[in-house]
Design an enzyme around this catalytic site. Sequence first.
Site, PDB file in Angstrom:
ATOM      1  N   TYR A 195      -5.103 -11.844   2.189  1.00 17.87           N
ATOM      2  CA  TYR A 195      -4.688 -11.475   0.879  1.00 17.87           C
ATOM      3  C   TYR A 195      -3.649 -12.551   0.191  1.00 17.87           C
ATOM      4  CZ  TYR A 195      -6.942  -7.089   1.917  1.00 17.87           C
ATOM      5  OH  TYR A 195      -7.830  -6.195   2.323  1.00 17.87           O
TER       6      TYR A 195
ATOM      7  N   TYR B  46     -14.474 -12.732   2.296  1.00 21.02           N
ATOM      8  CA  TYR B  46     -13.368 -11.816   2.913  1.00 21.02           C
ATOM      9  C   TYR B  46     -12.870 -11.934   4.151  1.00 21.02           C
ATOM     10  CZ  TYR B  46     -10.772  -7.526   4.103  1.00 21.02           C
ATOM     11  OH  TYR B  46      -9.694  -6.924   4.536  1.00 21.02           O
TER      12      TYR B  46
ATOM     13  N   LYS C 160       0.766  -1.476  -0.166  1.00 19.75           N
ATOM     14  CA  LYS C 160       0.033  -0.045  -0.003  1.00 19.75           C
ATOM     15  C   LYS C 160       0.756   1.129  -0.191  1.00 19.75           C
ATOM     16  CE  LYS C 160      -3.859  -2.364   0.280  1.00 19.75           C
ATOM     17  NZ  LYS C 160      -4.731  -2.527  -0.619  1.00 19.75           N
TER      18      LYS C 160
END
Length: 336
Positions: A295, A269, A54
């Site tokens: 992830y 998720y 990120k």
Amino acid sequence: MNPTSLDLSMFPRYALLEGPTPIQHLSRLSTQLGGATIYVKRDDLNGLGGGGNKLRKLEFLMGEALARGADTIITVGARQSNHARLTAAAAARAGLQCELVLTRAVPRFDAEYLENGNILLDDLLAAHVHDLPAGTDALPFAEARADTLRSQGRNVYVCPLGGSSPVGCLGYAEGAAEIAAQSRASGIAFDHIVMPNGSGGMHAGFVAGMKALGLNPPSVTAFAVYAGAEKAHATTLDKANHTACLIDASLRVEAGDIVIDESQLGDGYGLPTDAMRAAVRLLASTEGLLIDPVYGGKAFAGLLENVRSGRYGAHENVLFVMTGGLPGLYAYRSAF
């Protein structure tokens, strides 16, 4: 010959990275599997705030925020958001106030999930956390909070889920160029590139960058970890085209440029799967590398399945983009 760099100098930027992240050969794992040759792009190796992919987006997001004179940044995410943690770290470095609007998107109510991992680091990084219940749309709350702070004289920059605005996605357009340059310098051509697809920003930016470089976007397979393939594809395609337009107004990303596999999503998720657990353990025990359970673990499980099934052939080179998110492991202790 395809270029290996993009001119993004017209976009304001705040330095958070420490140079190109390395590409490493997973020799023991490749030998053990007996199929394709596997490499990893170590985007977990950035130092700020525990590291992670990120930061590529945040260089451009923070650059835009500072160019607008912001003194406060607000972003949204799930309780264990890696993006939120790194936004807090970037804000601390830049001297901005940071507020995080986090939802209970994962049905977990144990203390290790609610109070450990990223949420612990958010507190250490001095971010103000707004804890919202499941089902809440966090972005309107964030915008309303920003309006309140603006009425008090603050200059607020609001950042979307995952930092996946077109400006944020530029970070991974440049990431694609970085890999292209490393590939050329090493003489290793990557037949397949594998990554997770959550908010879609990394995949979108990567495809936009590849398109601008004249490379082959369908060589990238992203494993859906947040939404099913149909929704993830639509979201990613839209973001890829908006990002491509920033780079070159004439650039167009086509539907076939976006390849998404939902086979590793499981029940949804942040919900563990057996394949994810096995993938995390295998990479740790063969190469000493730690990937997150939300992830990277699911995407790497997909890579392993494709190697074992022969979809990735024995003479092919596969590059896995290792995105970081290590603090999440501590919030998922009971899953292992």
